[in-house]
Design a protein around this motif. Structure first.
Motif, PDB file in Angstrom:
ATOM      1  N   TYR A   6     -37.996 -45.602   5.534  1.00  0.00           N
ATOM      2  CA  TYR A   6     -36.648 -45.098   5.785  1.00  0.00           C
ATOM      3  C   TYR A   6     -35.766 -45.305   4.560  1.00  0.00           C
ATOM      4  O   TYR A   6     -35.972 -46.244   3.775  1.00  0.00           O
ATOM      5  N   GLN A   7     -34.801 -44.456   4.419  1.00  0.00           N
ATOM      6  CA  GLN A   7     -33.796 -44.658   3.372  1.00  0.00           C
ATOM      7  C   GLN A   7     -32.700 -45.602   3.850  1.00  0.00           C
ATOM      8  O   GLN A   7     -32.099 -46.318   3.058  1.00  0.00           O
ATOM      9  N   CYS A   8     -32.445 -45.601   5.134  1.00  0.00           N
ATOM     10  CA  CYS A   8     -31.375 -46.424   5.685  1.00  0.00           C
ATOM     11  C   CYS A   8     -31.678 -46.759   7.138  1.00  0.00           C
ATOM     12  O   CYS A   8     -32.031 -45.866   7.921  1.00  0.00           O
ATOM     13  N   ALA A  21     -23.874 -43.640   9.279  1.00  0.00           N
ATOM     14  CA  ALA A  21     -24.986 -42.693   9.294  1.00  0.00           C
ATOM     15  C   ALA A  21     -24.554 -41.308   8.825  1.00  0.00           C
ATOM     16  O   ALA A  21     -25.228 -40.667   8.010  1.00  0.00           O
ATOM     17  N   ALA A  24     -23.880 -41.354   5.099  1.00  0.00           N
ATOM     18  CA  ALA A  24     -25.106 -41.447   4.299  1.00  0.00           C
ATOM     19  C   ALA A  24     -25.742 -40.074   4.117  1.00  0.00           C
ATOM     20  O   ALA A  24     -26.204 -39.727   3.024  1.00  0.00           O
ATOM     21  N   CYS A  29     -28.588 -38.718   1.624  1.00  0.00           N
ATOM     22  CA  CYS A  29     -29.743 -39.237   2.342  1.00  0.00           C
ATOM     23  C   CYS A  29     -30.342 -38.157   3.240  1.00  0.00           C
ATOM     24  O   CYS A  29     -29.647 -37.237   3.700  1.00  0.00           O
ATOM     25  N   ILE A  34     -33.194 -41.633   8.261  1.00  0.00           N
ATOM     26  CA  ILE A  34     -32.199 -42.614   8.697  1.00  0.00           C
ATOM     27  C   ILE A  34     -32.537 -43.007  10.126  1.00  0.00           C
ATOM     28  O   ILE A  34     -32.793 -42.147  10.967  1.00  0.00           O
ATOM     29  N   ILE A 177     -30.458 -37.306  13.051  1.00  0.00           N
ATOM     30  CA  ILE A 177     -30.696 -38.737  12.830  1.00  0.00           C
ATOM     31  C   ILE A 177     -31.396 -39.327  14.050  1.00  0.00           C
ATOM     32  O   ILE A 177     -31.087 -38.999  15.187  1.00  0.00           O
ATOM     33  N   SER A 213     -37.128 -50.150   4.555  1.00  0.00           N
ATOM     34  CA  SER A 213     -36.013 -49.255   4.259  1.00  0.00           C
ATOM     35  C   SER A 213     -35.349 -49.663   2.952  1.00  0.00           C
ATOM     36  O   SER A 213     -35.336 -50.845   2.595  1.00  0.00           O
ATOM     37  N   GLY A 515     -22.114 -45.835   3.655  1.00  0.00           N
ATOM     38  CA  GLY A 515     -22.947 -44.642   3.603  1.00  0.00           C
ATOM     39  C   GLY A 515     -22.951 -43.988   2.233  1.00  0.00           C
ATOM     40  O   GLY A 515     -23.997 -43.535   1.734  1.00  0.00           O
TER      41      GLY A 515
END
Length: 527
Positions: A6-8, A21, A24, A29, A34, A177, A213, A515
């Motif tokens: 995951y990126q975040c 979220a 981001a 992203c 996410i 998401i 992440s 974000g």
């Protein structure tokens, strides 16, 4: 492909988490990478945000400045001609936070909160799709046929926190998401003893999984729903406070950072002995808020009447300031009274100004009587220990009001301003004054509502960088690579008290900043 899935990863589903979220994704992203995790089931989505009145405090230049924010229905020309909204400047916003926090708030965090406040509501309205409206039902009084706003608050969302979470969740869902529900983060995953690179979680089936992440955001609230932590940090009496919102804010985020390696561990900062609490319906659940009634259990009509404890005595100045600046501390004042409860009292004239959403017959139990003496008799069954003192307190108050009026005949009742209509004259002073909106309690029927303390969120929390919302380690100001925080888990913004509506604004401001920073980091990492 870099080694993280995951990126975040964001812990929490309230205002701060969802704003993070969305921001981001806006900042580069991939929405599909996410992940939002919450320990609650989907039916409890929204954290404490779901239970709020959804008020956002923002600096602005007056009504004309806010018309682009609110829904079109609010811009009806005939309606607008009857609305008065004074500008609320950056200096006023900052002054309110520092004044209520006794000057202890972190200047950098407060500055960022205030500077971003107008931009953030514009972003929420135009980019996110939050349906703002003018809060005429909560923040304005009809004075001479005009709606006059007071206390620095103007904006809210239809259906309060329910409506706000609906709008935020719709945007997050539309972006694609992902969510993991009923999943508990048990440990922050650390690489090379230097970088936070994910979380270990306990899944609904009991299995343990490591989710890697580039960044982790703690937006999972304070410890207000944890009786043991309340007793440890706030005091033993706080075990008896009623949880105003979600039962899932048990301080889990603090445990995660407490278990970090020593070289990464942040210092806890801010007012760990303080919290936001309010006058709350005594007949509410002790352990969780109502998903149906949400904020309706708040009992904020005390500036229009009196608050009297079980011994028949007043214990606060009900008119010390606008409700927005006193309600966050008057819950605590009520909790410290004998038995941890008190009675709010009005006469027939004042009761007509109470908000139906808080005092309607379907929301709360009211005791009604044709005389103050009869009211005291009825309240004895509700826990009033000294009927004579109760009657004497109201009679003495009425005498003080009458004496003040004779001495200051030019003072008139106006709930939209601090009208100076008080109880302290040269010939008579009460032990505890009522500084504004003091009118006699004399017109039957007389009514009373039994209240206790409802705890909303705790003030102590994690140290973050004011620009990036990155969590700082130790006391040196260095940022932990890969760890961010937003919302109620952040400390050092509010001390002792706070101006209503600034909590949601802070969560959105620092969530959006987190974000943005994560988007930049991901862009650098995956080039």
């Amino acid at each position: 492909m870099l080694p993280w899935q995951y990126q975040c990863i964001i812990l929490g589903t309230g205002n701060a988490a969802l704003c993070t979220a969305i921001s981001a994704v806006e900042s580069g992203c991939d929405a599909a990478r996410i992940l939002i995790i919450d320990s609650c089931p989907p039916s409890w989505a929204g954290g404490n945000t779901f239970f709020t009145a959804a008020a956002y405090r923002t600096c602005h230049e007056g009504l004309s400045d806010l018309l682009s924010i609110v829904q079109k229905i609010e811009t009806d020309e005939e309606r607008l001609k009857r609305i008065d909204v004074e500008p609320y400047t950056k200096s006023q916003f900052m002054e309110d936070i520092f004044r209520l926090g006794s000057g202890k708030s972190n200047p950098a965090l407060v500055s960022t909160l205030v500077e971003d406040s107008r931009e953030i509501v514009g972003w929420l309205a135009h980019d996110v799709g939050v349906r703002f409206m003018l809060s005429t039902h909560r923040q304005a009084y009809d004075v001479g046929g005009r709606f006059k706003f007071w206390g620095g608050l103007v904006l809210t969302v239809p259906d309060g926190g329910k409506g706000l979470i609906h709008d935020l969740m719709k945007k997050v869902t539309d972006l694609g998401i992902r969510f993991k529900w009923e999943t508990t983060a048990t440990e922050l995953y650390v690489e090379d003893s230097k970088h936070v690179r994910g979380v270990r979680v306990k899944n609904p089936d009991g299995s343990i999984e490591t989710l890697k992440s580039r960044a982790v955001v703690l937006a999972c609230g304070g410890f207000e729903a944890n009786p043991q932590m309340r007793a440890e940090y706030l005091g033993d009496q706080w075990i008896n406070a009623h949880v105003r919102g979600t039962p899932y804010n048990k301080g889990d985020g603090f445990k995660l950072v407490r278990d970090l390696p020593v070289n990464l561990r942040p210092d806890f900062v801010g007012d760990w002995g303080g919290c936001h609490s309010t006058c709350w319906d005594f007949n509410s659940s002790r352990d969780e808020g109502s998903r149906n009634l949400t904020n309706a259990y708040t009992k904020s009509g005390y500036p229009l009447g009196l608050m009297i404890n079980a011994l028949g005595k007043r214990y606060v100045d009900e008119g010390a300031d606008f409700r927005n600046y006193t309600y966050a501390i008057y819950g605590k004042a009520t909790l410290t009274q004998p038995g941890g409860f008190a009675f709010q009292v009005w006469d027939n004239k004042s009761r007509q100004k109470l908000r139906v959403e808080e005092y309607g017959d379907e929301v709360t139990t009211k005791v009604q009587a044709s005389s103050v003496e009869e009211l005291a008799e009825l309240l004895e069954k509700e826990g009033l220990e000294d009927k004579q003192a109760f009657v004497a307190t109201i009679n003495e108050y009425n005498e003080a009001v009458e004496t003040f009026n004779m001495e200051c005949p030019n003072k008139t009742f106006d709930p939209s301003v601090k009208d100076g209509l008080g109880t302290q004259s040269s010939s008579k002073k009460l032990p505890i004054p009522k500084s504004n909106w003091a009118v006699k309690i004399q017109e039957p029927p007389f009514i009373s509502v039994k209240i206790t303390c409802g705890i909303t969120f705790t003030f102590g929390g994690l140290p973050i960088d004011a620009t990036t919302a990155g969590v700082k380690k130790g006391n040196k100001g260095e940022i932990i690579d890969g760890l961010f925080a937003a919302g109620e888990i952040v400390g050092d913004i509010f001390w002792g008290n706070y101006p209503g509506g600034s909590g949601l604004t802070a969560g959105a401001v620092f969530g959006r900043r987190a974000g943005r920073e994560i988007g930049a980091l991901v862009g650098q990492s995956e080039q």
